[in-house]
Design a protein around this motif. Structure first.
Motif, PDB file in Angstrom:
ATOM      1  N   GLU A 306       0.944  -1.130  -0.021  1.00  0.00           N
ATOM      2  CA  GLU A 306       0.085   0.053  -0.022  1.00  0.00           C
ATOM      3  C   GLU A 306       0.828   1.043  -0.074  1.00  0.00           C
ATOM      4  OE1 GLU A 306      -3.979   0.024   2.227  1.00  0.00           O
ATOM      5  OE2 GLU A 306      -2.761  -1.452   3.499  1.00  0.00           O
ATOM      6  N   PHE A 307       0.429   2.218  -0.818  1.00  0.00           N
ATOM      7  CA  PHE A 307       1.120   3.704  -0.767  1.00  0.00           C
ATOM      8  C   PHE A 307      -0.005   4.714  -0.363  1.00  0.00           C
ATOM      9  CE2 PHE A 307       2.105   7.326  -3.003  1.00  0.00           C
ATOM     10  CZ  PHE A 307       3.499   7.662  -3.249  1.00  0.00           C
ATOM     11  N   ASN A 308       0.058   5.571   0.268  1.00  0.00           N
ATOM     12  CA  ASN A 308      -0.681   6.546   0.589  1.00  0.00           C
ATOM     13  C   ASN A 308      -0.068   8.068   0.716  1.00  0.00           C
ATOM     14  OD1 ASN A 308      -3.358   7.488   0.821  1.00  0.00           O
ATOM     15  ND2 ASN A 308      -3.001   7.701   3.028  1.00  0.00           N
ATOM     16  N   THR A 309      -0.573   9.113   0.210  1.00  0.00           N
ATOM     17  CA  THR A 309       0.014  10.280   0.456  1.00  0.00           C
ATOM     18  C   THR A 309      -1.009  10.863   1.661  1.00  0.00           C
ATOM     19  OG1 THR A 309      -1.260  11.204  -1.505  1.00  0.00           O
ATOM     20  CG2 THR A 309       1.061  11.132  -1.838  1.00  0.00           C
ATOM     21  N   GLU A 310      -0.410  10.839   2.746  1.00  0.00           N
ATOM     22  CA  GLU A 310      -1.326  11.226   3.834  1.00  0.00           C
ATOM     23  C   GLU A 310      -1.575  12.748   3.881  1.00  0.00           C
ATOM     24  OE1 GLU A 310      -2.144   8.854   6.606  1.00  0.00           O
ATOM     25  OE2 GLU A 310      -1.193   7.494   5.144  1.00  0.00           O
ATOM     26  N   ASP A 311      -2.525  13.479   4.912  1.00  0.00           N
ATOM     27  CA  ASP A 311      -2.528  14.543   5.271  1.00  0.00           C
ATOM     28  C   ASP A 311      -1.319  15.052   6.032  1.00  0.00           C
ATOM     29  OD1 ASP A 311      -4.960  14.951   3.752  1.00  0.00           O
ATOM     30  OD2 ASP A 311      -6.064  14.322   5.606  1.00  0.00           O
ATOM     31  N   VAL A 312      -0.857  16.311   5.999  1.00  0.00           N
ATOM     32  CA  VAL A 312       0.123  16.880   6.495  1.00  0.00           C
ATOM     33  C   VAL A 312      -0.353  17.097   8.229  1.00  0.00           C
ATOM     34  CG1 VAL A 312       1.774  18.993   7.039  1.00  0.00           C
ATOM     35  CG2 VAL A 312       0.857  18.252   4.889  1.00  0.00           C
ATOM     36  N   THR A 313       0.619  16.734   9.151  1.00  0.00           N
ATOM     37  CA  THR A 313       0.435  16.859  10.772  1.00  0.00           C
ATOM     38  C   THR A 313       0.333  18.276  11.010  1.00  0.00           C
ATOM     39  OG1 THR A 313       2.639  16.659  10.993  1.00  0.00           O
ATOM     40  CG2 THR A 313       1.166  14.481  11.351  1.00  0.00           C
ATOM     41  N   GLY A 314      -0.464  18.468  12.266  1.00  0.00           N
ATOM     42  CA  GLY A 314      -0.494  19.715  12.490  1.00  0.00           C
ATOM     43  C   GLY A 314       0.890  20.544  12.633  1.00  0.00           C
ATOM     44  N   ALA A 315       1.889  20.032  13.034  1.00  0.00           N
ATOM     45  CA  ALA A 315       3.026  20.879  13.282  1.00  0.00           C
ATOM     46  C   ALA A 315       3.535  21.286  11.948  1.00  0.00           C
ATOM     47  CB  ALA A 315       3.996  20.107  14.168  1.00  0.00           C
ATOM     48  N   ASN A 316       3.465  20.887  10.984  1.00  0.00           N
ATOM     49  CA  ASN A 316       3.670  21.055   9.520  1.00  0.00           C
ATOM     50  C   ASN A 316       2.903  21.542   8.562  1.00  0.00           C
ATOM     51  OD1 ASN A 316       6.479  19.880  10.122  1.00  0.00           O
ATOM     52  ND2 ASN A 316       5.526  17.942  10.059  1.00  0.00           N
ATOM     53  N   GLU A 317       1.962  21.928   8.932  1.00  0.00           N
ATOM     54  CA  GLU A 317       0.576  22.387   7.951  1.00  0.00           C
ATOM     55  C   GLU A 317       1.082  23.561   7.464  1.00  0.00           C
ATOM     56  OE1 GLU A 317      -2.752  23.018  10.144  1.00  0.00           O
ATOM     57  OE2 GLU A 317      -1.950  24.517  11.587  1.00  0.00           O
ATOM     58  N   ASN A 318       2.152  24.531   7.922  1.00  0.00           N
ATOM     59  CA  ASN A 318       2.444  25.468   7.153  1.00  0.00           C
ATOM     60  C   ASN A 318       3.991  25.452   6.486  1.00  0.00           C
ATOM     61  OD1 ASN A 318       0.325  27.242   7.764  1.00  0.00           O
ATOM     62  ND2 ASN A 318       1.029  27.549   9.860  1.00  0.00           N
ATOM     63  N   ASN A 319       4.333  24.100   6.748  1.00  0.00           N
ATOM     64  CA  ASN A 319       5.883  23.818   6.142  1.00  0.00           C
ATOM     65  C   ASN A 319       5.853  23.058   5.049  1.00  0.00           C
ATOM     66  OD1 ASN A 319       6.898  24.884   8.555  1.00  0.00           O
ATOM     67  ND2 ASN A 319       6.752  23.064   9.684  1.00  0.00           N
ATOM     68  N   MET A 320       4.864  22.191   4.814  1.00  0.00           N
ATOM     69  CA  MET A 320       4.903  21.532   3.469  1.00  0.00           C
ATOM     70  C   MET A 320       3.635  21.290   2.722  1.00  0.00           C
ATOM     71  SD  MET A 320       5.584  17.706   5.027  1.00  0.00           S
ATOM     72  CE  MET A 320       6.696  18.214   6.235  1.00  0.00           C
ATOM     73  N   GLU A 321       3.550  20.617   1.580  1.00  0.00           N
ATOM     74  CA  GLU A 321       2.113  20.582   0.830  1.00  0.00           C
ATOM     75  C   GLU A 321       1.745  19.017   1.073  1.00  0.00           C
ATOM     76  OE1 GLU A 321       0.724  22.403  -0.986  1.00  0.00           O
ATOM     77  OE2 GLU A 321       2.148  23.832  -0.925  1.00  0.00           O
ATOM     78  N   PRO A 322       0.273  18.757   1.230  1.00  0.00           N
ATOM     79  CA  PRO A 322       0.042  17.571   1.548  1.00  0.00           C
ATOM     80  C   PRO A 322       0.601  16.245   0.827  1.00  0.00           C
ATOM     81  CG  PRO A 322      -1.970  19.148   1.330  1.00  0.00           C
ATOM     82  CD  PRO A 322      -0.574  19.642   0.747  1.00  0.00           C
ATOM     83  N   TRP A 323       1.105  16.135  -0.181  1.00  0.00           N
ATOM     84  CA  TRP A 323       1.583  15.077  -0.990  1.00  0.00           C
ATOM     85  C   TRP A 323       2.740  14.724  -0.314  1.00  0.00           C
ATOM     86  CZ3 TRP A 323       5.930  15.901  -3.100  1.00  0.00           C
ATOM     87  CH2 TRP A 323       6.690  17.474  -3.089  1.00  0.00           C
ATOM     88  N   ASN A 324       3.279  15.817   0.271  1.00  0.00           N
ATOM     89  CA  ASN A 324       4.687  15.261   1.005  1.00  0.00           C
ATOM     90  C   ASN A 324       4.619  14.515   2.127  1.00  0.00           C
ATOM     91  OD1 ASN A 324       7.513  15.404   0.430  1.00  0.00           O
ATOM     92  ND2 ASN A 324       7.799  17.613   0.854  1.00  0.00           N
ATOM     93  N   HIS A 325       3.753  14.005   2.557  1.00  0.00           N
ATOM     94  CA  HIS A 325       3.565  12.997   3.729  1.00  0.00           C
ATOM     95  C   HIS A 325       3.363  11.627   3.190  1.00  0.00           C
ATOM     96  CE1 HIS A 325       1.754  12.288   7.846  1.00  0.00           C
ATOM     97  NE2 HIS A 325       2.537  11.290   7.742  1.00  0.00           N
ATOM     98  N   ILE A 326       3.889  10.698   3.208  1.00  0.00           N
ATOM     99  CA  ILE A 326       3.710   9.420   2.531  1.00  0.00           C
ATOM    100  C   ILE A 326       4.021   8.336   3.649  1.00  0.00           C
ATOM    101  CG2 ILE A 326       4.432   7.845   0.834  1.00  0.00           C
ATOM    102  CD1 ILE A 326       5.432  10.055  -1.052  1.00  0.00           C
ATOM    103  N   HIS A 327       2.754   7.265   3.269  1.00  0.00           N
ATOM    104  CA  HIS A 327       2.969   6.019   4.204  1.00  0.00           C
ATOM    105  C   HIS A 327       2.869   4.834   2.957  1.00  0.00           C
ATOM    106  CE1 HIS A 327       1.260   7.474   8.187  1.00  0.00           C
ATOM    107  NE2 HIS A 327       2.318   8.131   7.901  1.00  0.00           N
TER     108      HIS A 327
END
Length: 392
Positions: A306-327
């Motif tokens: 499985e590959f998923n682009t997760e949502d960004v965590t709260g601490a990083n909501e202003n630091n990166m785009e949503p696609w940049n958090h991957i599990h």
């Protein structure tokens, strides 16, 4: 360490597995008696299953010892051992996650994210038998390195990144470039009928067979978990030749995180059942790209991806785009009966012997949960307790 009646294999004569053993023995000998005792368990210890991918800080409730407990020389020995298990690409992913991505996060919240927080648990004794392993457990990186005679595996393997692509200390990293780009090549090569069968448009995406939700919970997908409900989507036997080729390349990206010779054995099992492989894709955009969010899943009796682009965590909501958090997660479904084993190899049966078989039983019986009021708003009792309370 008295492990009771646990079935083990003889030492392998395979030169690569002999090197694995020698490397593990060297690492163990480098540890103090205290650290060795703290990190060592039997092959039937349920610590195998108590991993999760949430931040690896002191609140993470992990067992074993941490990178921070080790000297530079001890850590070098440990990482050298991982390099023998993994391919060059596989080791780079683990290193990018634990050093560069975690180092990037450490500058955001140093008490939560730190490259020193990753933990090590060791199972079995490689000097006494050919059945042994260890687990690397931490934020966005959990890998189970297992040896059983001539068989070697690394599943379950949970690899992720937040950020998955960035620069840290002048080093640019893109951990899942191939898993992302090869999947987009597969997607873009699907014909109209294949897209109709495999693609779902939805804003909801999540790993179906991922990690436990929080620290202290066992892996929910062990023992006799039934994967048959995932025989849906686009079936390999119904794919075009080009789609088959693209899917195989993508599948191998996950399998060959393992050392090539060990991965070849695994791939042989997968390939024997290749026609029984299914592919599913989920996104909510007209045309997915490397900077949009999407999910995909591959099911084969001997490979789960499985590959998923997760949502960004709260601490990083202003630091990166949503696609940049991957599990991502890689498993071998437990239903196949093979000498190579499924998740946790043949040790899964040893761990489950006389232990809780379900998550509910675990929380009812396990001592380290008896004081918790967090998970349930009702009292849990065992069948024995029930019968005793109602005996006449």
């Amino acid at each position: 360490m008295n492990c009771g009646d646990v079935k083990v294999e003889e030492h392998s004569l395979n030169p690569e597995i002999v090197r694995l053993k020698e490397s593990m023995v060297s690492f163990r000998e480098s540890l103090s008696a205290e650290l060795l005792n703290q990190s060592s368990s039997c092959l039937n210890n349920q610590r195998f299953y108590l991993w999760h991918n949430t931040p690896a800080n002191s609140r993470g409730k992990r067992d074993g010892i941490t990178y921070g407990d080790l000297s530079a020389q001890q850590l070098k020995k440990f990482k050298s051992m991982m390099q023998l298990f993994l391919s060059t690409d596989g080791y780079q992913k683990v290193n990018d996650i634990t050093v560069f991505s975690e180092g990037w996060l450490n500058e955001i919240k140093s008490d939560i994210w730190n490259p020193s927080f990753y933990s090590i648990d060791m199972f079995g004794d490689p000097e006494k038998s050919g059945s042994w392993g260890f687990q690397l457990d931490g934020h966005h990186c959990v890998v189970n390195f297992l040896v059983n005679g001539d068989n070697v595996s690394i599943v379950p393997a949970f690899l992720g990144g937040e950020p998955a692509k960035a620069t840290f200390n002048g080093k640019a990293f893109d951990i899942f470039k191939d898993e992302r780009d090869l999947a987009l090549t597969l997607y873009n090569g699907l014909n109209a009928s294949e897209k109709n069968v495999s693609i779902t448009k939805s804003a909801t995406r999540a790993l179906k067979v991922g990690a436990a939700e929080r620290a202290g919970q066992p892996d929910p997908y062990i023992n006799d978990y039934d994967y048959s409900i995932f025989k849906k989507g686009l079936k390999f036997s119904e794919m075009s030749t080009k789609t088959k080729e693209n899917l195989i390349i993508l599948m191998k990206e996950y399998v060959y995180n393992l050392n090539q010779n060990f991965a070849d054995v695994w791939w042989n099992d997968i390939n024997k059942h290749i026609d029984d492989t299914y592919f599913v894709w989920i996104d909510n955009v007209e045309k997915p790209t490397s900077t949009s969010q999407f999910y995909y899943r591959i099911y084969n009796p001997y490979l789960w991806v499985e590959f998923n682009t997760e949502d960004v965590t709260g601490a990083n909501e202003n630091n990166m785009e949503p696609w940049n958090h991957i599990h991502t997660i890689t498993r071998i479904p437990n239903n196949p009966k093979t000498n190579n084993g499924g998740d946790y190899g043949p040790f899964a049966n040893a761990v489950n012997k006389n232990n809780p078989k379900t998550l509910l039983e675990h929380y009812t019986l396990a001592d380290h949960h008896k004081k918790s009021d967090l998970f349930f708003d009702y009292e849990l009792i065992t069948l024995h307790q029930h019968n005793t309370a109602h005996s006449h």
